[in-house]
Design a protein around this motif. Structure first.
Motif, mmCIF file in Angstrom:
data_model
loop_
_atom_site.group_PDB
_atom_site.id
_atom_site.type_symbol
_atom_site.label_atom_id
_atom_site.label_comp_id
_atom_site.label_asym_id
_atom_site.label_seq_id
_atom_site.Cartn_x
_atom_site.Cartn_y
_atom_site.Cartn_z
ATOM 1 N N THR A 1 0.850 -1.293 -0.043
ATOM 2 C CA THR A 1 -0.054 -0.054 -0.206
ATOM 3 C C THR A 1 1.006 1.346 -0.053
ATOM 4 O O THR A 1 0.574 2.107 -0.688
ATOM 5 C CB THR A 1 -0.767 0.026 1.157
ATOM 6 N N ALA B 1 1.208 6.681 9.835
ATOM 7 C CA ALA B 1 0.291 5.788 10.589
ATOM 8 C C ALA B 1 0.583 4.341 9.815
ATOM 9 O O ALA B 1 0.748 3.417 10.401
ATOM 10 C CB ALA B 1 -1.225 6.242 10.059
ATOM 11 N N THR B 2 0.504 4.356 8.704
ATOM 12 C CA THR B 2 0.654 3.184 7.734
ATOM 13 C C THR B 2 2.223 2.543 7.758
ATOM 14 O O THR B 2 2.264 1.406 7.771
ATOM 15 C CB THR B 2 0.351 3.101 6.325
ATOM 16 N N ASP C 1 -0.623 10.052 6.958
ATOM 17 C CA ASP C 1 -1.178 8.685 6.597
ATOM 18 C C ASP C 1 0.217 7.726 6.304
ATOM 19 O O ASP C 1 0.081 6.601 6.709
ATOM 20 C CB ASP C 1 -1.775 8.866 4.949
ATOM 21 N N HIS D 1 2.801 1.706 -3.181
ATOM 22 C CA HIS D 1 1.997 2.375 -4.330
ATOM 23 C C HIS D 1 1.758 4.038 -4.185
ATOM 24 O O HIS D 1 1.839 4.518 -4.850
ATOM 25 C CB HIS D 1 0.625 1.602 -4.211
ATOM 26 N N TRP D 2 1.531 4.116 -2.890
ATOM 27 C CA TRP D 2 1.369 5.734 -2.554
ATOM 28 C C TRP D 2 2.671 6.399 -2.874
ATOM 29 O O TRP D 2 2.453 7.471 -3.565
ATOM 30 C CB TRP D 2 1.089 5.975 -1.165
ATOM 31 N N TYR E 1 3.054 6.578 -6.680
ATOM 32 C CA TYR E 1 2.002 7.939 -7.256
ATOM 33 C C TYR E 1 2.426 9.204 -6.782
ATOM 34 O O TYR E 1 2.473 10.265 -7.728
ATOM 35 C CB TYR E 1 0.573 7.417 -6.416
ATOM 36 N N HIS E 2 2.907 9.398 -5.731
ATOM 37 C CA HIS E 2 3.334 10.744 -5.243
ATOM 38 C C HIS E 2 4.772 11.097 -6.129
ATOM 39 O O HIS E 2 5.002 12.016 -6.567
ATOM 40 C CB HIS E 2 3.532 10.740 -3.772
#
Lengths: 622, 366
Positions: free
Chosen positions: B122, B184-185, B181, B125-126, B129-130
């Motif tokens: 996850t 947290a992740t 985020d 992937h972020w 994308y960023h």
């Protein structure tokens, strides 16, 4: 150490309810940035085929290829080559766009190409105008067919921008005497570059060599410019001497066809090739001591040359290097021919001419000055004495307008000749010059100088130019016209002479002019027509005619002048070896070519030199 | 127990890039590691000797795929030093902003690789994308997404397009808004901590001795950053902090990277506020076909996202470099530091350690 947890990561669950970050490609297409560096596009109308893109390409992905349907126009700086891209090599850096002098190359936003045949990765880019097949409108474009040959129209990405160009578009300004000062005397107008200026200007050369093809004499321009850039003026001059033995003269008055072809000329100033040649010639103070040219081994052949103008001088030089014995006859007291008598001192001082002539003399060329063929020595005698004879007699007689009372007018060449090598002419306070060419400009600008010298501080001085041609069509160069205007010369374009008006005592009162309707007829032939009712009188007491000049063949005996053949344009007809219709007689210069300038005369001399060499060799074999 | 020789890469799922490590293992403990580069040798330094000064900047960026920008910058800086060219003020600011963007993009790429390696798909992937929306900004500024070919000797190739700063700030805010985020992740995830803490420890003494730079050194508590020590571009114009950690392990290195990214974004805002509104962005360099640089040599360095990057370049007075040699951070990290850090670790942590050291194999083979 920050606090960590097992449960925290579950916060990411909220992303399940957000819009996806990915695109449903190709149904959802991303906007491509305006500067995107994709496939090339080339505007063939603007592209000159200079090859700078191929030279700068770090990956050698660009190759210049000959295009069959294009015709090269060397005098306009246009080659019949266009860049071909190899996308197996291209790295899309865009240096080719930034170096492109005409700004014809652009990168587009297209970047898809999928094909089974690798040869399709090599292609010659065109633009929308030339290649309607490739560039599709929004309607016809489909991303499923996207390839090098299926692209969107008007989809420009990384584009040429003068602000970021890799070349320098602006010329190093040539230091000149100001118009208000220079019109008061015959001081040489152009001061000449100093070392820094010359090197800076030479540094602008992109070495594309369009100029070399445009030059009638094909000088190795980029080589000698590069030598100047490297601060090797002697090497530069030696390069010039390979093709042009009169650098001091050409460095001042060459018509510089090369500069018209210069690729920098399209979006900036052309390289100052002529002034750089002058710089090279001026740097070497004594040609004889510093240049190491030697005449060739003696061949025992003798060549006689009539006229020590640019063609005669050059031919003498080329033949001397081949080892022939050369004798040059000229009626003037020095070399240069029309160049000696015509161009005013402020453009071409006599010292510059003598520098070139003396060097050619020092190579063993025998100059017989003050000797007029036909008077002091007969033409037939020359034919007997020499193995070959060359005529480079130039255009030495001015035309007259032949309007009423025109016999009272002064002829341009006589006027210029006296001012240059004889006694300065007396001029009146108001003078009219008829003609719109470079000779007319010379005459007008000399007149204004003479007026200021002869009538200091007189406010009524006036020099007027009358020409058949209108603004923009004047045969004189733009620079000459601009400088003449700066010096205060009045122009009357699109007026033709009707009559020279005389007063009661028979002195000139003025020139009556009529308005020009057109200069050329439908077939492009010179046939001026006028509005006869529109008249104006230019008041002046002196009129100079500068409407053209012709050669003087009176030295030829009748049995020869009958045999001499001419072309349709009334030029002496020569074959590919420079030989006229009279065997063993060669010709070149203004009597042969239509350019009527020094560098074309040199080109003629090069042809004749080779022709004579061949001719002499054949004779020897017989 | 019996010693085994194990080949890790170049064909290995856990390996990033064309690189190989020969491991001597006892059970699943590594006794000795032998870094084995050479799978990606493209001879850049030699190729540079055959290209003119202007033709080289589109080439050097390819030395590092992840972060080509600092390669362009270091080459341009070297040429400027050799030829005595001064970069205009606005050009310097643009360079700094450009390089900080590159740092963020590069760290995001590193984060992707690392998270991916540990199975945090996850977050990976972020990060990707960023990085991608940041690449959009690069595309807008330079015309390309990966090899920007933007920093040229003398300055930069183009000024900012209209409205670029607004869009850049918006993009950075968008990325910055996701930091909680990410925390947290990933960064505050106990699983990450368990996988990374105490793994691949390099002490400060070892780090200094083995020539570690960048975040590897910063993670041992050293405040060592070329932007501070030897400011270039516009780094002397703004105030910024150098994030450090003290653990010296993979966990500290990753947190240093995160803090470095946040600091870079702040720095971009400061640079944008301070930069001159108008002005030239580059100094005219001589005609590329005639450009010769007087004989001499230069060494320049800058802080790439992986640490100190240096370039030694020699001119013999010609139109091409006589010799160029890069000092790349991955060389130290990938050969000496990696071998040391792997000793005694588990086979399952090889990729973990290697990526935490941020080794980019093409930098080793130039």
């Amino acid at each position: 150490m920050s606090k960590t947890s097992f449960l925290n990561p579950f916060k990411a669950i909220k992303y399940l309810f957000e819009k996806p970050q990915t695109l449903q490609y190709p149904f959802e297409v991303k906007e491509i940035a305006d500067r995107y560096r994709g496939f090339h596009k080339n505007d063939w109308d603007k592209c000159t085929g200079c090859g700078n893109c191929a030279d700068i390409c770090p990956n050698k992905a660009i190759e210049m290829v000959k295009i069959a349907e294009l015709t090269a126009k060397p005098e306009e700086g246009m080659k019949d080559e266009r860049p071909q891209l190899d996308y197996g090599r291209c790295c899309f850096c865009g240096l080719c766009v930034d170096i492109c002098p005409p700004g014809s190359l652009t990168l587009t936003k297209d970047f898809f190409h999928i094909h089974f045949d690798t040869n399709t990765f090599t292609f010659i880019p065109k633009d929308e105008k030339m290649d309607k097949e490739t560039y599709k409108s929004e309607k016809d474009y489909s991303i499923f067919q996207a390839s090098i040959t299926h692209r969107k129209e008007n989809y420009d990405g990384f584009s040429p921008d003068m602000q970021y160009a890799l070349f320098e578009p602006d010329r190093v300004e040539m230091p000149e005497i100001e118009p208000d000062v220079r019109k008061l005397s015959f001081i040489e107008q152009v001061i000449g570059y100093n070392k820094e200026e010359a090197r800076q200007e030479a540094g602008r050369c992109l070495e594309c060599k369009l100029c070399e093809e445009a030059c009638p004499a094909n000088l190795k321009i980029s080589d000698y410019i590069d030598a100047i850039y490297r601060d090797e003026p002697k090497e530069s001059l030696e390069k010039i001497y390979e093709d042009n033995p009169i650098p001091s003269i050409c460095g001042r008055i060459c018509m510089a066809h090369c500069e018209d072809a210069c690729s920098l000329h399209i979006r900036g100033d052309s390289l100052a090739i002529r002034w750089l040649k002058r710089y090279a010639a001026d740097q070497i103070k004594n040609f004889k001591e510093e240049l190491e040219l030697k005449p060739g081994t003696a061949t025992g052949k003798k060549v006689g040359i009539i006229g020590a103008g640019p063609s005669g001088l050059s031919l003498a030089y080329f033949l001397r290097l081949q080892g022939h014995e050369v004798v040059v006859y000229d009626e003037l007291p020095g070399g240069g021919g029309v160049i000696r008598t015509g161009p005013p001192i402020y453009r071409l001082p006599l010292e510059a001419i003598d520098k070139d002539v003396n060097y050619i003399g020092s190579l063993g060329v025998d100059f017989k000055f003050n000797t007029r063929v036909g008077k002091d020595i007969e033409f037939e005698q020359l034919l007997k004495d020499y193995d070959a004879v060359f005529m480079g007699i130039g255009n030495t007689v001015s035309f007259s307008t032949r309007v009423a009372n025109s016999e009272k007018c002064v002829l341009a060449l006589d006027f210029l000749k006296d001012n240059k090598i004889g006694e300065m002419r007396k001029v009146d306070k108001q003078v009219v010059v008829i003609g719109g060419g470079n000779v007319a400009m010379d005459v007008a600008r000399e007149t204004i100088r003479l007026q200021h010298l002869q009538y200091p501080d007189d406010k009524s001085l006036k020099t007027m130019v009358v020409s058949l041609e209108d603004w923009g069509k004047l045969p004189a160069t733009d620079v000459e016209i601009k400088e003449a205007k700066e010096e205060g010369i009045e122009f009357n374009p699109a007026w033709g002479p009707k009559e020279v008006v005389l007063d009661d005592k028979g002195n000139i009162k003025g020139l009556l002019c009529k308005k020009v309707k057109s200069v050329f007829d439908e077939n492009g032939r010179f046939a001026p027509s006028f509005y006869e009712e529109q008249e104006k009188l230019l008041e002046s007491s002196m009129i100079i005619e500068a409407i053209g000049q012709k050669p003087d063949f009176s030295f030829l005996p009748e049995n020869f002048s009958d045999k001499l053949k001419f072309t349709e344009r009334k030029k002496v007809k020569v074959d590919e070896n420079g030989m006229t219709s009279i065997p063993k007689v060669f010709a070149g210069g203004d009597i042969v070519n239509i350019n009527l300038d020094a560098v074309t005369a040199i080109a003629d001399a090069k042809v004749a030199a080779e022709g004579i060499a061949k001719f002499l060799l054949n004779n020897k074999n017989k | 127990m019996r010693e085994l020789e194990l080949y890790f890469g170049p064909q290995h799922l856990g390996m990033v890039g064309n690189f190989s490590i020969t491991l001597k293992v006892e059970g699943d403990r590594i006794v000795k590691a032998d870094a084995n580069p050479g799978y990606l040798h493209r001879g850049f330094e030699k190729l540079m000797e055959q290209r003119t000064w202007m033709q080289n900047f589109p080439l050097v960026c390819r030395i590092n795929v992840v972060e080509p920008d600092h390669m362009e910058l270091i080459y341009s800086m070297a040429v400027e030093k050799l030829a005595g060219i001064e970069v205009p003020e606005r050009g310097k600011y643009i360079r700094s902003i450009f390089c900080e963007m590159a740092r963020v993009a590069s760290h995001l790429f590193g984060l992707w690789a690392y998270a991916n390696m540990l199975g945090f798909d996850t977050v990976a992937h972020w990060a990707m994308y960023h990085r991608d929306i940041l690449l959009d900004m690069f595309e807008e500024l330079t015309g390309a997404r990966v090899y920007h070919i933007y920093v040229r000797p003398g300055g930069v190739r183009r000024d900012f397009p209209d409205g670029f700063i607004d869009r850049l700030v918006k993009t950075l805010h968008k990325i910055g808004g996701k930091v909680p985020d990410y925390n947290a992740t990933f960064f505050e995830n106990r699983l990450f901590q368990k996988r990374a803490e105490g793994i691949g420890v390099v002490t400060r003494e070892e780090a200094i001795r083995m020539g570690a730079v960048g975040h590897t050194l910063k993670a041992t508590g050293m405040k060592y950053d070329i932007r501070k020590i030897e400011p270039y571009a516009a780094y002397d114009q703004v105030d910024f902090d150098i994030p450090t950690r003290t653990g010296g392990d993979a966990y500290s290195r990753l947190l240093t990277i995160r803090d470095d990214m946040i600091e870079s974004v702040h720095m971009i805002f400061k640079l944008i506020d301070k930069m001159p509104n108008k002005g030239e962005v580059y100094t005219k360099t001589p005609n590329p076909f005639k450009w010769k640089i007087p004989a001499g040599e230069a060494y320049v360095r800058c802080e790439s996202s992986r640490g100190e990057l240096g370039l030694y370049i020699v001119s013999d007075g010609g139109d091409k470099p006589y010799r160029a040699h890069f000092n790349t951070p991955s060389y130290n990290h990938g050969l000496t530091v990696l071998e040391k850090a792997l000793e005694g670790e588990s086979i399952s942590d090889v990729g973990n350690i290697m990526i935490s050291l941020y080794v980019v194999p093409p930098e080793i083979d130039r």
